[in-house]
Design an enzyme around this catalytic site. Sequence first.
Site, PDB file in Angstrom:
ATOM      1  CB  CYS A  83      72.013 -18.253 -33.902  1.00  0.00           C
ATOM      2  SG  CYS A  83      70.215 -18.244 -34.141  1.00  0.00           S
ATOM      3  CB  CYS A 119      68.382 -15.877 -36.403  1.00  0.00           C
ATOM      4  SG  CYS A 119      67.400 -15.933 -34.880  1.00  0.00           S
ATOM      5  CB  CYS A 165      66.598 -15.810 -31.456  1.00  0.00           C
ATOM      6  SG  CYS A 165      68.050 -16.881 -31.248  1.00  0.00           S
ATOM      7  CG  ASP A 173      11.579 -18.675  -3.528  1.00  0.00           C
ATOM      8  OD1 ASP A 173      12.527 -18.119  -4.138  1.00  0.00           O
ATOM      9  OD2 ASP A 173      10.420 -18.230  -3.494  1.00  0.00           O
TER      10      ASP A 173
END
Length: 494
Positions: free
Chosen positions: A21, A24, A115, A347
């Site tokens: 593409c 890319c 991609c 406690d």
Amino acid sequence: MFPLTEENKHVAQLLFNTGTCPRCIFRFCGVDFHAPYKLSYEELLNELQKFLKTEKGELILEVPNPPPKKIRLHELEDGIDGTDNQSQNGEGRVSVIEDGSIASKNSSPNVCNVCLGILQEFCDKEFIKKVCQKVEASGFEFTNLVFSVSFPPQLSVREHAAWLLVKQEMGKQSLSLGRNDIVQLKEAYKWITHPLFSEELGVPIDGKSLFEVSVVFAHPETVEDCHFLRAICPDCFKPAKNKQSVFTRMAVMKALNKINEEDFRKQFPCPPNSPKAVCSVLEMECAHGAVFVAGRYNKYSRNLPQTPWIIDGERKLESSVEELISDHLLTVFKAESFNFSSSGREDVDVRTLGNGRPFAIELVNPHRVHFTSQEIKELQQKINSSSNKIQVRDLQLVTSDDLKIDQKTPLRVLHRRPLAVRSRIIHSMESCYVDEHHFRLQLKTQAGTYIKEFVHGDFGRTKPNIGSLMNVTADILELDVESVDVDWPPALDD
């Protein structure tokens, strides 16, 4: 302005012919400024086709492997899309789709072979709007966000194959292309999507934000693309309990760093074949980092434990200090869960009077996080009015910048201390350079921290330690205690 130049033309043509593409192609040509990536896909494709035209007005289209073919633009425009442009091996048929772009019929139309469609279908305004709709419906309160993405692991394999192809072609022209010369897919994706998120949600993208929006992408051909790496580098793909697949991004990258180029080319096509399908969104999630509330509590009951008293699955007493405070916070902050901690404990039959005992509560994944000081004060009053067994004071929002370490009983005291693993907090660290082998370190730590062991690690019994944090072998020469921060006994006037 179109970002590619004549010196990029050969690489751009090569990648375009193999099904890559436009975005890319920009990445492999080293286009590292944002603006070109933000153009619409259709505009990019048209501009790229114009750029690749020859002086005769031809667009050279080559499919992977078969002999080159020239398709005259005017023939395409005349609608000769039924012509059988098949290669010798029956693959790589080319046709024209409605917008005039080229689609390969041996795969899904126009899905990038590098991609897998990420930079085509998942970075436009329509997709971002869908993500933002989910964000707004999540009910989270935020003023900024960090956006994270997880891509299918075979993208690294396909990018490696495309890189080897381009590197080989550039080598014929005495040019080089290093892995770091390629713009990373995540970088390009963020360049495109971050402004769209900010525009749609009206808040900035901030890498330090506690509110995260994450999108996980998946692809059906992950195993098919990656299985050869497991056969060659089996030690890189060890099953993990919390992983659904051995083909994680880290494992794939580790294998790619080990395999040599010749073996890779034998096992995986360069250029990568066109995929059979585009990526899909596996999950989309919103989450907020924990917030912390601190204060002091007084306990007036002699029949109230600090934390829930449960033995063998049976509750001994109906409530606890922890629950009387945390239940209110969970509701108001709309958090999923909490973690309660305090400075010591008493406690069940012991009261806590005076200034009270300091405590902190971590609220996990809160949906509401912004409160005025008045709202926090009202929350404190609500807690105090709900029970006569406890009272809370100094309630406030705090941050957690501490370092938590785990320490096994040091070898030097093991003869007089029981063997155990103790968690301790390093509240702050500040270093001062002395020379290339020495520095002075000032620490503020939780009571009971073994300082010497935190420095040298005690043969791995304290984790993390200064040595592991700095990735060096560290030892301690001298130790001074400068202060013990306890508000007792009270200071006396001179």
